[in-house]
Design a protein around this motif. Structure first.
Motif, PDB file in Angstrom:
ATOM      1  N   ASP A 129      -0.848  -9.987 108.002  1.00 21.61           N
ATOM      2  CA  ASP A 129       0.357 -10.396 108.735  1.00 21.61           C
ATOM      3  C   ASP A 129       0.982 -11.645 108.126  1.00 21.61           C
ATOM      4  O   ASP A 129       2.194 -11.843 108.206  1.00 21.61           O
ATOM      5  N   PHE A 130       0.150 -12.503 107.528  1.00 23.19           N
ATOM      6  CA  PHE A 130       0.679 -13.741 106.959  1.00 23.19           C
ATOM      7  C   PHE A 130       1.293 -13.539 105.576  1.00 23.19           C
ATOM      8  O   PHE A 130       1.772 -14.491 104.967  1.00 23.19           O
ATOM      9  N   ALA A 131       1.267 -12.296 105.093  1.00 27.09           N
ATOM     10  CA  ALA A 131       1.998 -11.971 103.866  1.00 27.09           C
ATOM     11  C   ALA A 131       3.435 -11.560 104.194  1.00 27.09           C
ATOM     12  O   ALA A 131       4.247 -11.357 103.292  1.00 27.09           O
ATOM     13  N   ALA A 132       3.729 -11.465 105.481  1.00 28.45           N
ATOM     14  CA  ALA A 132       5.076 -11.069 105.908  1.00 28.45           C
ATOM     15  C   ALA A 132       6.050 -12.235 105.739  1.00 28.45           C
ATOM     16  O   ALA A 132       5.660 -13.373 105.468  1.00 28.45           O
ATOM     17  N   VAL A 133       7.322 -11.946 105.942  1.00 28.34           N
ATOM     18  CA  VAL A 133       8.376 -12.938 105.791  1.00 28.34           C
ATOM     19  C   VAL A 133       8.538 -13.716 107.096  1.00 28.34           C
ATOM     20  O   VAL A 133       8.575 -13.132 108.181  1.00 28.34           O
ATOM     21  N   ALA A 134       8.627 -15.031 106.983  1.00 27.97           N
ATOM     22  CA  ALA A 134       8.885 -15.877 108.146  1.00 27.97           C
ATOM     23  C   ALA A 134      10.377 -15.875 108.465  1.00 27.97           C
ATOM     24  O   ALA A 134      11.188 -15.321 107.721  1.00 27.97           O
ATOM     25  N   LYS A 146       5.130 -16.191 105.184  1.00 23.08           N
ATOM     26  CA  LYS A 146       4.481 -16.943 106.257  1.00 23.08           C
ATOM     27  C   LYS A 146       3.339 -17.820 105.741  1.00 23.08           C
ATOM     28  O   LYS A 146       3.139 -18.938 106.219  1.00 23.08           O
ATOM     29  N   SER A 147       2.577 -17.304 104.787  1.00 23.72           N
ATOM     30  CA  SER A 147       1.456 -18.089 104.278  1.00 23.72           C
ATOM     31  C   SER A 147       1.934 -19.378 103.617  1.00 23.72           C
ATOM     32  O   SER A 147       1.254 -20.406 103.691  1.00 23.72           O
ATOM     33  N   VAL A 189       3.869 -19.367 113.366  1.00 24.95           N
ATOM     34  CA  VAL A 189       4.868 -19.203 112.316  1.00 24.95           C
ATOM     35  C   VAL A 189       5.760 -18.043 112.723  1.00 24.95           C
ATOM     36  O   VAL A 189       5.303 -16.904 112.846  1.00 24.95           O
ATOM     37  N   GLY A 190       7.037 -18.336 112.947  1.00 25.05           N
ATOM     38  CA  GLY A 190       7.957 -17.361 113.511  1.00 25.05           C
ATOM     39  C   GLY A 190       8.225 -16.169 112.613  1.00 25.05           C
ATOM     40  O   GLY A 190       8.380 -16.301 111.396  1.00 25.05           O
TER      41      GLY A 190
END
Length: 295
Positions: free
Chosen positions: A87-92, A98-99, A210-211
């Motif tokens: 999930d933290f590889a997704a775009v914020a 996000k990472s 992180v939104g």
């Protein structure tokens, strides 16, 4: 591999002028002001003691209120609990990964901790593995911590499982610490609420989310968007639908408000970070809110 702490320092010193940096330092210092972290023994409750220091089980056995007494110490431990699933590889929300936003947030707080002589440690994980880095009080130790977050957070990583991560922390971390949880936008399960209540009883707890990116934004319509969890493509005709865009924005607002209300009910200060430029002001507001909440 580029030094991540260098990027953190550049962001901190370029975008936060001297007065803001001083205020940020002061807010960090106030988190530990007048409170030590190592349990010593129990004593009778006295007017002015904090309610959260009452040992309720010991009080029930003794018949009168008893509070926990702590040994004063100068070195405190800041434990970062970071969801490093895919999930933290997704775009914020800002368009950055996000990472990258998480690394900057952890880096700023970690840099403040090291500057104040405190120790930083990490528990990072996903649905398949959990990794712990021991406490360190140097910039080199902080750099290794940031590199580990960055390395683990990829689209090839296993799925995220924050509840599993929090459960591990409640069982494995006994030394009283400032626990900073860095997580995704997500619904709160009953298990998560239970785990957070347990953590808050033992530690100082801060929550940083992180939104998520607003995939319905007009300036994203030209980009191909894929769900990191299942790999499904979000069709452009869906993202171009004005009614769906309004509904999506409303749902994000409701979810964010629900998160804040839930964490406040648990006594946990929180902030939602949308991107790099939001990190420093959001962390300042987070530390300030925590200072007021503890009084």
């Amino acid at each position: 591999m580029p030094a991540l702490l260098h990027r953190v320092k550049s962001k901190l010193f370029i975008h936060a002028h001297r007065r803001v940096r001083g205020m940020l330092d002061g807010e960090y210092r106030s988190v530990f002001q007048g409170r030590s972290l190592d349990f010593d023994d129990l004593r009778q409750y006295a007017p002015g003691d904090e309610i959260k220091d009452i040992d309720w089980k010991a009080t029930a056995r003794h018949g009168s209120p008893l509070v926990k007494r702590f040994i004063a110490n100068r070195k405190h431990q800041v434990l970062f609990v970071v969801d490093t699933g895919r999930d933290f590889a997704a775009v914020a929300e800002s368009g950055r990964q996000k990472s990258e936003v998480a690394v900057l947030a952890v880096g700023v707080l970690g840099f403040l901790a090291v500057r104040h002589g405190d120790l930083v440690s990490l528990v990072a994980g996903d649905a398949e593995s959990i990794e712990t880095l021991p406490p360190a009080g140097t910039e080199g130790g902080l750099e290794r911590l940031l590199q580990r977050i960055d390395r683990r957070s990829s689209a090839d990583a296993p799925r995220s499982d924050l509840d599993r991560l929090l459960g591990h922390v409640t069982r494995a971390v006994h030394k009283r610490s400032l626990v900073v949880i860095v997580a995704d936008d997500d619904e709160f399960s009953e298990q998560r609420v239970h785990l957070l209540r347990r953590l808050h009883a033992q530690h100082e707890v801060l929550w940083v989310s992180v939104g998520d990116a607003d995939l319905m934004r007009r300036d994203y319509t030209w980009r191909e968007m894929t769900d990191v969890e299942g790999g499904a493509l979000l069709p452009s005709f869906v993202r171009n639908d004005a009614a769906l865009r309004d509904e999506f924005e409303a749902s994000v607002a409701v979810l964010s408000e629900r998160h804040v209300d839930m964490l406040e009910s648990l006594g946990i200060s929180s902030r939602r970070i949308t991107g790099d430029d939001d990190v420093i002001p959001a962390l300042f507001r987070l530390l300030e809110a925590h200072r007021h909440a503890r009084r």
